[in-house]
Enzyme design. Sequence first.
Site, PDB file in Angstrom:
ATOM      1  N   CYS A  35       0.800  -1.239   0.000  1.00  0.00           N
ATOM      2  CA  CYS A  35       0.000   0.000   0.000  1.00  0.00           C
ATOM      3  C   CYS A  35       0.826   1.280   0.000  1.00  0.00           C
ATOM      4  O   CYS A  35       0.778   2.054  -0.948  1.00  0.00           O
ATOM      5  CB  CYS A  35      -0.922   0.000   1.219  1.00  0.00           C
ATOM      6  SG  CYS A  35      -2.142  -1.298   1.141  1.00  0.00           S
TER       7      CYS A  35
HETATM    8  N1  LIG Z   1      -2.720  -6.040   1.730  1.00  0.00           N
HETATM    9  C1  LIG Z   1      -3.079  -4.970   2.381  1.00  0.00           C
HETATM   10  O1  LIG Z   1      -2.633  -4.757   3.488  1.00  0.00           O
HETATM   11  C2  LIG Z   1      -4.073  -3.983   1.797  1.00  0.00           C
HETATM   12  C3  LIG Z   1      -4.633  -3.024   2.664  1.00  0.00           C
HETATM   13  C4  LIG Z   1      -5.547  -2.128   2.162  1.00  0.00           C
HETATM   14  C5  LIG Z   1      -5.865  -2.145   0.803  1.00  0.00           C
HETATM   15  N2  LIG Z   1      -5.291  -3.070  -0.031  1.00  0.00           N
HETATM   16  C6  LIG Z   1      -5.680  -3.046  -1.428  1.00  0.00           C
HETATM   17  O2  LIG Z   1      -6.547  -4.141  -1.673  1.00  0.00           O
HETATM   18  C7  LIG Z   1      -6.343  -4.659  -2.980  1.00  0.00           C
HETATM   19  C8  LIG Z   1      -6.042  -6.143  -2.918  1.00  0.00           C
HETATM   20  O3  LIG Z   1      -4.829  -6.318  -2.196  1.00  0.00           O
HETATM   21  P1  LIG Z   1      -4.409  -7.690  -1.575  1.00  0.00           P
HETATM   22  O4  LIG Z   1      -3.313  -7.371  -0.611  1.00  0.00           O
HETATM   23  O5  LIG Z   1      -5.581  -8.451  -1.085  1.00  0.00           O
HETATM   24  O6  LIG Z   1      -3.791  -8.425  -2.868  1.00  0.00           O
HETATM   25  P2  LIG Z   1      -3.441  -9.977  -3.035  1.00  0.00           P
HETATM   26  O7  LIG Z   1      -2.458 -10.060  -4.128  1.00  0.00           O
HETATM   27  O8  LIG Z   1      -3.126 -10.575  -1.699  1.00  0.00           O
HETATM   28  O9  LIG Z   1      -4.809 -10.645  -3.506  1.00  0.00           O
HETATM   29  C9  LIG Z   1      -5.443 -10.338  -4.686  1.00  0.00           C
HETATM   30  C10 LIG Z   1      -6.069 -11.587  -5.246  1.00  0.00           C
HETATM   31  O10 LIG Z   1      -6.786 -11.252  -6.425  1.00  0.00           O
HETATM   32  C11 LIG Z   1      -6.663 -12.327  -7.322  1.00  0.00           C
HETATM   33  N3  LIG Z   1      -7.025 -11.901  -8.668  1.00  0.00           N
HETATM   34  C12 LIG Z   1      -6.230 -11.422  -9.650  1.00  0.00           C
HETATM   35  N4  LIG Z   1      -6.958 -11.156 -10.743  1.00  0.00           N
HETATM   36  C13 LIG Z   1      -8.239 -11.489 -10.459  1.00  0.00           C
HETATM   37  C14 LIG Z   1      -9.453 -11.441 -11.186  1.00  0.00           C
HETATM   38  N5  LIG Z   1      -9.483 -10.968 -12.416  1.00  0.00           N
HETATM   39  N6  LIG Z   1     -10.564 -11.863 -10.574  1.00  0.00           N
HETATM   40  C15 LIG Z   1     -10.541 -12.321  -9.323  1.00  0.00           C
HETATM   41  N7  LIG Z   1      -9.428 -12.386  -8.567  1.00  0.00           N
HETATM   42  C16 LIG Z   1      -8.284 -11.958  -9.127  1.00  0.00           C
HETATM   43  C17 LIG Z   1      -5.241 -12.787  -7.149  1.00  0.00           C
HETATM   44  O11 LIG Z   1      -5.057 -14.110  -7.612  1.00  0.00           O
HETATM   45  C18 LIG Z   1      -5.065 -12.666  -5.642  1.00  0.00           C
HETATM   46  O12 LIG Z   1      -5.386 -13.855  -4.971  1.00  0.00           O
HETATM   47  C19 LIG Z   1      -5.226  -3.822  -3.593  1.00  0.00           C
HETATM   48  O13 LIG Z   1      -5.780  -2.786  -4.339  1.00  0.00           O
HETATM   49  C20 LIG Z   1      -4.522  -3.252  -2.381  1.00  0.00           C
HETATM   50  O14 LIG Z   1      -3.893  -2.026  -2.670  1.00  0.00           O
HETATM   51  C21 LIG Z   1      -4.405  -3.999   0.461  1.00  0.00           C
END
Ligand SMILES: NC(=O)c1ccc[n+]([C@@H]2O[C@H](COP(=O)([O-])OP(=O)(O)OC[C@H]3O[C@@H](n4cnc5c(N)ncnc54)[C@H](O)[C@@H]3O)[C@@H](O)[C@H]2O)c1
Length: 440
Positions: free
Chosen positions: A277
């Site tokens: 992030c």
């Molecule tokens: N990790 C954090 O701490 C955090 C905190 C706040 C916000 N975010 C935001 O949340 C969002 C997700 O982050 P995350 O950490 O969960 O990422 P992540 O990589 O852990 O998980 C994302 C998942 O989405 C899947 N994916 C990819 N393409 C896809 C599709 N077309 N359809 C369905 N699934 C699909 C991936 O395989 C993966 O499992 C990002 O925008 C991130 O900036 C993350």
Amino acid sequence: MNQEPKQKLLTLLDEKNAKVAILGLGYVGLPLAVVFAEAGFNVIGIDPDERKVNTICRGESHIQDVPGEQVARLVTSGKLDATTDFSVLRSADAVSICVPTPLRKTGDPDLSFILSATDELAKYVHPGMIVVLESTTYPGTTREILLPKLAEEQGLSVGEDFFLAFSPERVDPGREDWTTLNTPKVIGGITPACSEVAAAWYAQALQTVVPVSSAEVAEMAKLLENTFRMINIGLVNEMAIMCDRLGVDVWEVIDAAATKPFGFMKFTPGPGLGGHCIPIDPLYLSWKLRGLQYTARFIELASEINTGMPRYVVGKVQDALNEQGKPIKGSQVLVLGAAYKPDIDDLRESPALDVIGLLDKKGARVSYHDPYVPHLQHDGWSLDSVPDLMQAVKTADCVVIVTNHSNYDYPAILAAAGLVVDTRNALGAAGRDNPKVSRL
Ligand SMILES: NC(=O)c1ccc[n+]([C@@H]2O[C@H](COP(=O)([O-])OP(=O)(O)OC[C@H]3O[C@@H](n4cnc5c(N)ncnc54)[C@H](O)[C@@H]3O)[C@@H](O)[C@H]2O)c1
């Protein structure tokens, strides 16, 4: 205006009979899926990653913050399921999108995951559906990218028979006091009816919902939060550099300033920014503003200082070795901690990767230890965590504490090491005025 789809959906949500689908089962999506399932909804998680889907279907968890027993219980009771098959969206009423939003190599936003998820969803979108985007992105994404694909191209009227909103995720991996369940959730819809439906849905499962007037306010609120952190970390990192020049102990300065009971918030310096992030999200904002002929100067400056920290740390290692008459080339340097923050296994954007890469380039013989990360692969190199920590500490010419995991025995490490560069003040007072310790 046809009120029927909205009323029907509100009733389904109110009675928890709405079928919930979560797109993306990562750090954000899986905890959210679990929270909705615990609230009583039937939840299906959809992810193209077969390994993650299989893990959940076996009743296991791939996310440290989500206990395996909880997933097993929810899967066994039929409240939680997972699939790679997007066609299950046909029967979904409420969909949340939690896909990655990384940067391209050029530093521009990579919206490819949002686009592919939206394209899949567009095949199955139908009247009476609510869609909430959770992925962090630049202001305008929900209206400019999702709205045309999900409503306009499908002949659906937003706010009347289809509902669309943005709700930023605030999960902080590894944190136990503030979780997906109890962290207040900001929600902004494309129309007031969208806000109303989205808030009604989330309020069924989350403790506090904070409705705002538009999707753009919700998108920008998330970027303010993360930009605030990035800039303050940049400021305190520059303070560390300035204190070093002045010969003043930055850690003591910060502790002294933090005794002010108002108007000051404590941030600590470190080897650089990490995680999915803080190093990335503000750059989505600056990219958007560049297109509007505006330079987001605070973001650019903080980013420059923060991305320079791994190099600064390597300079500290070089200086510390030099004091002992050793060149960095050929010296054995042990990096402690590879994850981007303490007590987790998340490597994304971790400054440890840059520190190791830079040490390697300078010819140091680099090894690392991390109790949570058994193997590292990055930029053409790969390493295994050393099997015997204390043995490695004893034999290293220099130990660099990059991540201050709480289960390290720091007094023992200090006693056994010949030279330590402490980038996190992990050694505390024992590292102060200690000739074999160099601190940030
Ligand atoms: N990790 C954090 O701490 C955090 C905190 C706040 C916000 N975010 C935001 O949340 C969002 C997700 O982050 P995350 O950490 O969960 O990422 P992540 O990589 O852990 O998980 C994302 C998942 O989405 C899947 N994916 C990819 N393409 C896809 C599709 N077309 N359809 C369905 N699934 C699909 C991936 O395989 C993966 O499992 C990002 O925008 C991130 O900036 C993350």
